[in-house]
Design a protein around this motif. Sequence first.
Motif, PDB file in Angstrom:
ATOM      1  N   PRO A  54     -22.296 -21.408  31.553  1.00 43.06           N
ATOM      2  CA  PRO A  54     -23.289 -22.333  30.192  1.00 43.06           C
ATOM      3  C   PRO A  54     -22.769 -22.544  28.005  1.00 43.06           C
ATOM      4  O   PRO A  54     -22.031 -21.894  28.032  1.00 43.06           O
ATOM      5  CB  PRO A  54     -24.525 -21.177  29.724  1.00 43.06           C
ATOM      6  CG  PRO A  54     -24.538 -20.428  31.275  1.00 43.06           C
ATOM      7  CD  PRO A  54     -23.089 -19.879  31.110  1.00 43.06           C
ATOM      8  N   ARG A  78     -37.294 -22.120  32.716  1.00 40.26           N
ATOM      9  CA  ARG A  78     -35.674 -22.191  32.761  1.00 40.26           C
ATOM     10  C   ARG A  78     -34.670 -22.389  33.304  1.00 40.26           C
ATOM     11  O   ARG A  78     -35.157 -22.286  34.644  1.00 40.26           O
ATOM     12  CB  ARG A  78     -35.673 -20.399  32.579  1.00 40.26           C
ATOM     13  CG  ARG A  78     -34.098 -19.448  32.064  1.00 40.26           C
ATOM     14  CD  ARG A  78     -34.158 -18.433  32.447  1.00 40.26           C
ATOM     15  NE  ARG A  78     -35.095 -17.317  31.328  1.00 40.26           N
ATOM     16  CZ  ARG A  78     -35.331 -16.008  31.114  1.00 40.26           C
ATOM     17  NH1 ARG A  78     -34.693 -15.478  32.025  1.00 40.26           N
ATOM     18  NH2 ARG A  78     -36.280 -15.492  30.040  1.00 40.26           N
ATOM     19  N   THR A  79     -33.522 -23.130  32.874  1.00 38.39           N
ATOM     20  CA  THR A  79     -32.797 -24.570  33.823  1.00 38.39           C
ATOM     21  C   THR A  79     -31.882 -23.045  34.103  1.00 38.39           C
ATOM     22  O   THR A  79     -30.699 -23.610  35.044  1.00 38.39           O
ATOM     23  CB  THR A  79     -33.054 -25.629  33.327  1.00 38.39           C
ATOM     24  OG1 THR A  79     -32.374 -25.156  31.400  1.00 38.39           O
ATOM     25  CG2 THR A  79     -33.871 -26.446  33.382  1.00 38.39           C
ATOM     26  N   VAL A  80     -31.290 -22.254  33.222  1.00 36.75           N
ATOM     27  CA  VAL A  80     -30.014 -21.731  33.123  1.00 36.75           C
ATOM     28  C   VAL A  80     -29.957 -20.360  33.570  1.00 36.75           C
ATOM     29  O   VAL A  80     -30.957 -19.612  33.696  1.00 36.75           O
ATOM     30  CB  VAL A  80     -29.835 -21.424  30.970  1.00 36.75           C
ATOM     31  CG1 VAL A  80     -31.159 -19.995  30.760  1.00 36.75           C
ATOM     32  CG2 VAL A  80     -28.525 -20.730  31.375  1.00 36.75           C
ATOM     33  N   ASN A  81     -29.284 -20.058  34.096  1.00 40.54           N
ATOM     34  CA  ASN A  81     -28.937 -18.952  35.491  1.00 40.54           C
ATOM     35  C   ASN A  81     -28.343 -17.147  34.855  1.00 40.54           C
ATOM     36  O   ASN A  81     -27.699 -17.809  33.424  1.00 40.54           O
ATOM     37  CB  ASN A  81     -27.709 -19.447  36.440  1.00 40.54           C
ATOM     38  CG  ASN A  81     -27.092 -17.743  37.366  1.00 40.54           C
ATOM     39  OD1 ASN A  81     -27.873 -16.781  37.460  1.00 40.54           O
ATOM     40  ND2 ASN A  81     -26.407 -17.910  38.110  1.00 40.54           N
ATOM     41  N   VAL A  82     -29.364 -16.930  34.452  1.00 38.69           N
ATOM     42  CA  VAL A  82     -29.224 -15.538  33.053  1.00 38.69           C
ATOM     43  C   VAL A  82     -28.551 -14.997  33.313  1.00 38.69           C
ATOM     44  O   VAL A  82     -27.491 -14.661  32.741  1.00 38.69           O
ATOM     45  CB  VAL A  82     -30.779 -14.816  33.240  1.00 38.69           C
ATOM     46  CG1 VAL A  82     -30.691 -13.576  32.446  1.00 38.69           C
ATOM     47  CG2 VAL A  82     -31.396 -16.004  33.042  1.00 38.69           C
ATOM     48  N   ARG A  83     -27.577 -14.501  34.912  1.00 35.50           N
ATOM     49  CA  ARG A  83     -26.597 -14.306  35.409  1.00 35.50           C
ATOM     50  C   ARG A  83     -25.251 -14.843  34.404  1.00 35.50           C
ATOM     51  O   ARG A  83     -24.515 -13.771  33.348  1.00 35.50           O
ATOM     52  CB  ARG A  83     -26.498 -14.103  36.635  1.00 35.50           C
ATOM     53  CG  ARG A  83     -25.153 -13.486  37.102  1.00 35.50           C
ATOM     54  CD  ARG A  83     -24.992 -11.868  36.685  1.00 35.50           C
ATOM     55  NE  ARG A  83     -23.871 -11.644  36.993  1.00 35.50           N
ATOM     56  CZ  ARG A  83     -23.842 -10.528  37.506  1.00 35.50           C
ATOM     57  NH1 ARG A  83     -24.727  -9.009  38.050  1.00 35.50           N
ATOM     58  NH2 ARG A  83     -22.165  -9.568  38.094  1.00 35.50           N
ATOM     59  N   GLU A  84     -25.209 -16.030  34.079  1.00 39.42           N
ATOM     60  CA  GLU A  84     -23.687 -16.406  33.893  1.00 39.42           C
ATOM     61  C   GLU A  84     -24.195 -16.430  32.350  1.00 39.42           C
ATOM     62  O   GLU A  84     -23.328 -16.117  31.971  1.00 39.42           O
ATOM     63  CB  GLU A  84     -24.218 -18.266  34.162  1.00 39.42           C
ATOM     64  CG  GLU A  84     -23.529 -18.443  35.180  1.00 39.42           C
ATOM     65  CD  GLU A  84     -23.345 -20.376  36.030  1.00 39.42           C
ATOM     66  OE1 GLU A  84     -24.179 -20.771  34.702  1.00 39.42           O
ATOM     67  OE2 GLU A  84     -23.994 -20.061  36.653  1.00 39.42           O
ATOM     68  N   GLU A 139     -30.858  -6.301  35.453  1.00 43.44           N
ATOM     69  CA  GLU A 139     -31.793  -7.331  35.192  1.00 43.44           C
ATOM     70  C   GLU A 139     -33.517  -6.928  35.174  1.00 43.44           C
ATOM     71  O   GLU A 139     -33.501  -7.678  34.120  1.00 43.44           O
ATOM     72  CB  GLU A 139     -31.938  -7.580  37.355  1.00 43.44           C
ATOM     73  CG  GLU A 139     -33.131  -8.646  37.344  1.00 43.44           C
ATOM     74  CD  GLU A 139     -33.037  -9.115  38.783  1.00 43.44           C
ATOM     75  OE1 GLU A 139     -33.430 -10.384  38.837  1.00 43.44           O
ATOM     76  OE2 GLU A 139     -31.755  -8.894  39.715  1.00 43.44           O
TER      77      GLU A 139
END
Length: 128
Positions: A44, A15-21, A2
Amino acid sequence: MEPHIPPAKRGGNKRTVNVREVVDGLMYVLSTGCQWRAIPKDLPARSTIYDYFDLWSWDGTLDRIHDALYMRCREAASREANPTAAIIDSQSAKSAEKGGPASIRPATMRARKSRARSGTSSSIRKAY
Protein backbone atom coordinates in the motif's frame (compact mmCIF):
# COMPACT_ATOMS: atom_id res chain seq x y z
CA MET A 1 -1.26 -10.99 15.09
CA GLU A 2 -4.80 -10.61 13.79
CA PRO A 3 -6.49 -10.71 17.24
CA HIS A 4 -4.37 -7.75 18.35
CA ILE A 5 -5.25 -5.48 15.42
CA PRO A 6 -8.25 -3.29 16.22
CA PRO A 7 -11.31 -3.50 13.95
CA ALA A 8 -12.26 -0.65 11.65
CA LYS A 9 -13.98 2.30 13.30
CA ARG A 10 -17.75 2.37 13.31
CA GLY A 11 -19.44 4.76 10.94
CA GLY A 12 -17.92 6.37 7.91
CA ASN A 13 -16.57 4.44 4.95
CA LYS A 14 -15.56 0.80 5.19
CA ARG A 15 -11.88 -0.05 5.44
CA THR A 16 -10.64 -0.50 1.88
CA VAL A 17 -7.02 -1.36 2.62
CA ASN A 18 -5.88 -4.92 3.27
CA VAL A 19 -4.51 -4.79 6.83
CA ARG A 20 -2.25 -7.78 6.10
CA GLU A 21 -0.49 -5.73 3.41
CA VAL A 22 -0.12 -2.81 5.86
CA VAL A 23 1.52 -5.16 8.38
CA ASP A 24 3.76 -6.51 5.60
CA GLY A 25 4.77 -2.93 4.78
CA LEU A 26 5.55 -2.16 8.42
CA MET A 27 7.59 -5.34 8.74
CA TYR A 28 9.47 -4.44 5.56
CA VAL A 29 10.40 -1.01 6.91
CA LEU A 30 11.37 -2.40 10.31
CA SER A 31 13.37 -5.34 8.99
CA THR A 32 15.27 -3.49 6.25
CA GLY A 33 15.55 -0.09 7.89
CA CYS A 34 14.62 1.55 4.60
CA GLN A 35 13.17 5.00 4.32
CA TRP A 36 9.43 5.41 3.99
CA ARG A 37 9.80 6.58 0.40
CA ALA A 38 11.63 3.35 -0.51
CA ILE A 39 8.66 1.07 0.23
CA PRO A 40 8.03 -1.23 -2.78
CA LYS A 41 5.14 -0.35 -5.06
CA ASP A 42 3.41 -3.71 -4.54
CA LEU A 43 2.56 -2.66 -0.95
CA PRO A 44 0.00 0.00 0.00
CA ALA A 45 0.95 3.66 -0.31
CA ARG A 46 3.60 4.82 2.15
CA SER A 47 1.20 7.40 3.59
CA THR A 48 -1.30 4.62 4.36
CA ILE A 49 1.34 2.45 6.01
CA TYR A 50 2.70 5.40 7.99
CA ASP A 51 -0.80 6.45 9.11
CA TYR A 52 -1.44 2.96 10.48
CA PHE A 53 2.02 2.93 12.09
CA ASP A 54 1.28 6.27 13.76
CA LEU A 55 -2.19 5.18 14.93
CA TRP A 56 -1.02 1.80 16.22
CA SER A 57 1.93 3.38 18.02
CA TRP A 58 -0.40 5.84 19.71
CA ASP A 59 -3.09 3.37 20.78
CA GLY A 60 -0.69 0.64 21.93
CA THR A 61 -1.45 -1.91 19.21
CA LEU A 62 2.23 -2.26 18.27
CA ASP A 63 3.16 -2.84 21.92
CA ARG A 64 0.53 -5.57 22.25
CA ILE A 65 1.71 -7.26 19.04
CA HIS A 66 5.33 -7.06 20.20
CA ASP A 67 4.52 -8.59 23.58
CA ALA A 68 2.51 -11.42 22.02
CA LEU A 69 5.23 -12.25 19.48
CA TYR A 70 7.92 -12.02 22.17
CA MET A 71 6.13 -14.52 24.40
CA ARG A 72 5.45 -16.84 21.47
CA CYS A 73 9.12 -16.80 20.42
CA ARG A 74 10.24 -17.58 23.98
CA GLU A 75 7.78 -20.48 24.20
CA ALA A 76 8.97 -21.80 20.81
CA ALA A 77 12.52 -21.82 22.23
CA SER A 78 11.28 -23.90 25.22
CA ARG A 79 11.60 -21.01 27.66
CA GLU A 80 9.11 -19.42 29.99
CA ALA A 81 6.95 -16.78 28.36
CA ASN A 82 8.13 -14.09 30.79
CA PRO A 83 11.79 -13.93 31.79
CA THR A 84 12.37 -14.37 35.51
CA ALA A 85 15.86 -12.88 35.78
CA ALA A 86 17.88 -9.99 34.43
CA ILE A 87 21.61 -9.58 34.07
CA ILE A 88 23.31 -6.29 34.81
CA ASP A 89 27.00 -6.01 34.02
CA SER A 90 29.44 -3.73 35.81
CA GLN A 91 29.27 -1.08 33.06
CA SER A 92 25.51 -0.77 33.46
CA ALA A 93 25.84 -0.45 37.22
CA LYS A 94 28.56 2.22 36.91
CA SER A 95 26.58 4.35 34.49
CA ALA A 96 23.51 4.05 36.71
CA GLU A 97 25.52 5.31 39.69
CA LYS A 98 26.61 8.37 37.75
CA GLY A 99 23.14 9.08 36.44
CA GLY A 100 23.26 7.35 33.06
CA PRO A 101 22.59 9.24 29.86
CA ALA A 102 21.56 12.43 31.64
CA SER A 103 25.13 12.94 32.92
CA ILE A 104 26.61 12.87 29.40
CA ARG A 105 23.94 15.01 27.80
CA PRO A 106 25.58 18.44 28.28
CA ALA A 107 28.79 17.19 26.67
CA THR A 108 27.01 15.93 23.58
CA MET A 109 24.72 18.91 23.07
CA ARG A 110 25.78 21.76 20.84
CA ALA A 111 26.38 25.06 22.55
CA ARG A 112 23.51 27.50 22.25
CA LYS A 113 24.11 30.92 20.88
CA SER A 114 23.59 33.69 23.33
CA ARG A 115 20.66 35.99 22.69
CA ALA A 116 22.54 38.93 24.17
CA ARG A 117 24.09 41.38 21.76
CA SER A 118 27.78 41.01 21.19
CA GLY A 119 30.27 43.85 21.35
CA THR A 120 30.59 43.94 17.59
CA SER A 121 26.89 44.45 16.94
CA SER A 122 26.75 47.49 19.24
CA SER A 123 29.63 49.16 17.40
CA ILE A 124 27.81 48.77 14.07
CA ARG A 125 24.72 50.69 15.18
CA LYS A 126 23.99 53.96 13.40
CA ALA A 127 24.73 57.15 15.21
CA TYR A 128 21.88 59.65 15.13
